[in-house]
Design a protein around this motif. Structure first.
Motif, short mmCIF file in Angstrom:
data_model
loop_
_atom_site.label_atom_id
_atom_site.label_comp_id
_atom_site.label_asym_id
_atom_site.label_seq_id
_atom_site.Cartn_x
_atom_site.Cartn_y
_atom_site.Cartn_z
N ALA A 228 0.82 -1.21 0.00
CA ALA A 228 0.00 0.00 0.00
C ALA A 228 0.85 1.26 0.00
O ALA A 228 0.58 2.21 -0.75
N LEU A 236 -6.62 2.81 -2.03
CA LEU A 236 -6.25 1.45 -1.63
C LEU A 236 -6.82 0.39 -2.58
O LEU A 236 -6.20 -0.65 -2.79
N ARG A 261 -6.70 6.35 1.28
CA ARG A 261 -5.28 6.16 0.96
C ARG A 261 -4.55 5.63 2.19
O ARG A 261 -5.04 5.73 3.32
N ALA A 262 -3.37 5.09 1.96
CA ALA A 262 -2.68 4.31 2.99
C ALA A 262 -2.48 5.07 4.29
O ALA A 262 -2.68 4.52 5.37
N TRP A 270 -5.36 -1.70 9.89
CA TRP A 270 -4.36 -2.42 9.09
C TRP A 270 -4.28 -3.87 9.55
O TRP A 270 -4.17 -4.79 8.73
#
Length: 279
Positions: A228, A236, A261-262, A270
């Motif tokens: 990522a 993502l 987004r990451a 996560w």
């Protein structure tokens, strides 16, 4: 400057032994024994611990660790020019300092250490991040070490301790914060070093947690996060499309919007995504 032992000042030591710092070895020597003793104290009570130090150079931090009562120090030094200076320290502290001449990336120090083990080092800039990742990703957890007290470029220290949503947040922060309590405990300006680097430095202290904060399989978590953040500007659903054919469903099941987004995703999600991918 503090006089912590009967050895000469470090400026005299590097002059006597001709130890000019080499850029290709990532060397910037910290010569103020007040500062090296302060770094050693950030590692806590050392009297019952073996300490691993990587890149001792002329031995400023080594002297601080021994003066602060470390049971034993194992120093790994690649630069053979530093060995005579380290031998003088070993003579001052009989049976408490062992020195290995070699590359820390190629040496398994566990053969030479007895738990409890702490790692304390002014890491050479060119291998600091690689060593940290190795120490954070052992085959089993908890690790053999209790704590890490490590100096980095300040930029790296801020990446380690970054929070979700910040530009510095990335794989390094996730790996560190998943399994440790970590915080910046000292800042050092360029002029504290010889020669002065072009960047500020910082000391980060890591305390190993008995178990990771959230369940996840380490290899899967590392792979998903690295994938990522290698394309951190992408959403993502795009950056992770190669991880699983139904990645959008797995993102949603983990509480993550496919359009995120990451750097927007916190550690707990996560880990949830790693579990979903593993499943």
């Amino acid at each position: 400057m503090a006089q912590i032992d009967n050895l000469p000042p470090l400026r005299d030591v590097i002059q006597t032994h001709g130890i000019a710092a080499k850029k290709n070895l990532g060397q910037n020597f910290l010569l103020d024994l007040n500062l090296t003793s302060s770094i050693a104290r950030q590692a806590g009570d050392l009297t019952a611990c073996d300490i691993l130090e990587v890149g001792p150079g002329p031995g400023g931090l080594t002297r601080g660790l021994l003066a602060e009562g470390a049971r034993r120090v194992l120093a790994i030094e690649k630069d053979s020019r530093c060995l005579p200076a380290l031998a003088e320290i070993a003579a001052q502290y009989p049976d408490r300092l062992d020195v290995i001449n070699g590359d820390a990336l190629d040496i398994n120090p566990l053969d030479h250490l007895t738990p409890p083990i702490r790692i304390c080092a002014n890491l050479p800039y060119n291998i600091g991040t690689e060593l940290l990742v190795r120490w954070l990703t052992p085959p089993t957890w908890p690790p053999v070490w209790d704590s890490l007290t490590l100096m980095f470029q300040r930029e790296v220290a801020l990446r380690i301790t970054a929070t979700p949503g910040s530009k510095a947040f990335g794989r390094l922060a996730i790996l560190a914060q998943w399994r440790t309590d970590c915080q910046v405990v000292m800042d050092l300006p360029p002029e504290a070093f010889t020669p002065p680097p072009k960047v500020n430095s910082a000391v980060v202290h890591f305390k190993a947690l008995p178990a990771p904060r959230f369940p996840a399989e380490a290899k899967t978590l590392s792979h998903v996060v690295a994938t990522a953040f290698n394309q951190r500007r992408k959403m993502l659903r795009a950056s992770l499309k190669g991880v699983a054919p139904d990645i959008e469903d797995r993102l949603i099941a983990s509480g993550i919007k496919p359009t995120d987004r990451a750097e927007q995703i916190d550690l707990e999600r996560w880990c949830a995504l790693a579990r979903a991918v593993k499943a």
